[in-house]
Write a protein that holds these residues in place. Structure first.
Motif, PDB file in Angstrom:
ATOM      1  N   LEU A 170       0.872  -1.268  -0.033  1.00 21.35           N
ATOM      2  CA  LEU A 170       0.140   0.084  -0.138  1.00 21.35           C
ATOM      3  C   LEU A 170       0.956   1.232  -0.061  1.00 21.35           C
ATOM      4  N   ILE A 171       0.700   2.000  -1.056  1.00 15.31           N
ATOM      5  CA  ILE A 171       1.682   3.102  -1.172  1.00 15.31           C
ATOM      6  C   ILE A 171       1.170   4.275  -1.114  1.00 15.31           C
ATOM      7  N   LEU A 172       1.699   5.275   0.075  1.00 16.63           N
ATOM      8  CA  LEU A 172       1.100   6.565   0.271  1.00 16.63           C
ATOM      9  C   LEU A 172       1.575   7.555  -0.436  1.00 16.63           C
ATOM     10  N   MET A 173       0.651   8.421  -1.174  1.00 16.60           N
ATOM     11  CA  MET A 173       1.153   9.513  -1.865  1.00 16.60           C
ATOM     12  C   MET A 173       0.135  10.591  -1.810  1.00 16.60           C
ATOM     13  N   HIS A 174       0.425  11.835  -2.249  1.00 19.00           N
ATOM     14  CA  HIS A 174      -0.441  12.995  -2.008  1.00 19.00           C
ATOM     15  C   HIS A 174      -0.459  13.720  -3.422  1.00 19.00           C
ATOM     16  N   PRO A 175      -1.176  14.500  -4.005  1.00 14.99           N
ATOM     17  CA  PRO A 175      -1.473  15.302  -5.148  1.00 14.99           C
ATOM     18  C   PRO A 175      -0.283  16.398  -5.206  1.00 14.99           C
ATOM     19  N   THR A 176       0.919  16.191  -5.301  1.00 21.49           N
ATOM     20  CA  THR A 176       1.847  17.199  -5.562  1.00 21.49           C
ATOM     21  C   THR A 176       2.367  17.434  -7.054  1.00 21.49           C
ATOM     22  N   ALA A 177       2.908  18.370  -7.303  1.00 23.30           N
ATOM     23  CA  ALA A 177       3.324  18.638  -8.748  1.00 23.30           C
ATOM     24  C   ALA A 177       4.443  17.361  -9.265  1.00 23.30           C
ATOM     25  N   GLU A 178       5.010  17.024  -8.171  1.00 20.78           N
ATOM     26  CA  GLU A 178       6.370  16.005  -8.359  1.00 20.78           C
ATOM     27  C   GLU A 178       5.745  14.665  -8.481  1.00 20.78           C
ATOM     28  N   THR A 179       4.730  14.422  -7.661  1.00 23.25           N
ATOM     29  CA  THR A 179       4.052  13.144  -7.652  1.00 23.25           C
ATOM     30  C   THR A 179       3.536  12.958  -8.986  1.00 23.25           C
ATOM     31  N   ALA A 180       2.567  14.101  -9.463  1.00 21.48           N
ATOM     32  CA  ALA A 180       1.976  13.819 -10.841  1.00 21.48           C
ATOM     33  C   ALA A 180       3.203  13.817 -11.740  1.00 21.48           C
TER      34      ALA A 180
END
Length: 239
Positions: free
Chosen positions: A199-209
């Motif tokens: 289960l991989i945790l992320m957030h909506p950031t520019a770099e994540t996109a």
């Protein structure tokens, strides 16, 4: 006389120990879970015998980056889980509905992003309930997964979630993208030693996109299948 004195002392010590044990039982209820037992009621990973991995996006901000993330998920024809903050959803109804319209799973991330481990049972229940009801009212989808903000939870949190019909979700990999705005670092944290059940945790950031296409390509090359969290944890029984 001396022998009797020693016997009396030993008897008093034994009595004191007995009273202490009885008092401990009375004042500390047997139902209180230890940290280990409590974590046994929480999902830190999915089905490790599968080829499933799950990207989970916690959303209280970063609305401007969600269209790019959604487009990439569409491009790779995969579905993810978005854990929604209630106060965010109230202000971004159309984006919330777009997430559901594209076939993604909604999870509950509390209403005001509070540290749930500091809240009473009633306060925990209210945070979870308000967010879930709002998601249902705005989209028709009723979440069944709850991700505690900042990963902070207590027995009150888990008990309240359970009473409301939620499974408590944590993570096995954290990209820490909210802090480290580095595309390469986010990719590395999402893919290094990745395996079934992650289960991989992320957030909506520019770099994540920006990192997301490479992350999904890596999973594809490793024969890992990106699925919603509910699919990944299906069949796993918790106490």
């Amino acid at each position: 006389m001396e022998r009797n004195t020693k016997i009396a002392i030993v008897s008093n010590v034994c009595l004191a120990v007995l009273l202490f044990v009885v008092g401990a039982v009375c004042f500390f209820p047997s139902g209180v879970s230890t940290a280990g037992k409590l974590s046994d009621r929480v999902y830190y990973s999915g089905n490790k015998s599968s080829k499933y991995v799950s990207l989970m996006f916690n959303v209280y901000w970063g609305t401007e980056h969600l269209p790019s993330i959604l487009d990439t998920l569409d491009e790779y024809q995969v579905k993810a889980t978005f854990f929604i903050g209630g106060s965010w959803a109230d202000d971004h109804t159309e984006t919330l509905r777009e997430i559901v319209a594209r076939g993604h799973e909604l999870g509950n991330h509390g209403y005001f992003h509070k540290d749930q481990d500091t809240l009473s049972y009633k306060q925990n229940a209210e945070e979870i309930r308000l967010c879930g009801e709002l998601c249902r009212r705005l989209t028709g989808f009723t979440p069944s997964l709850f991700a505690p903000p900042s990963g902070a939870y207590s027995e009150n949190t888990v008990d309240a979630a359970d009473a409301l019909g939620y499974k408590v979700i944590m993570w096995s990999k954290d990209t820490i993208d909210w802090r480290d705005h580095d595309q390469t670092l986010i990719y590395d944290r999402a893919t290094e030693n990745c395996m079934g059940g992650d289960l991989i945790l992320m957030h909506p950031t520019a770099e994540t996109a920006k990192a997301l296409p490479s992350v999904l390509e890596h999973y594809k090359q490793k024969d890992l299948r990106q699925v919603p969290v509910s699919v990944n944890i299906s069949g796993i029984e918790k106490a």
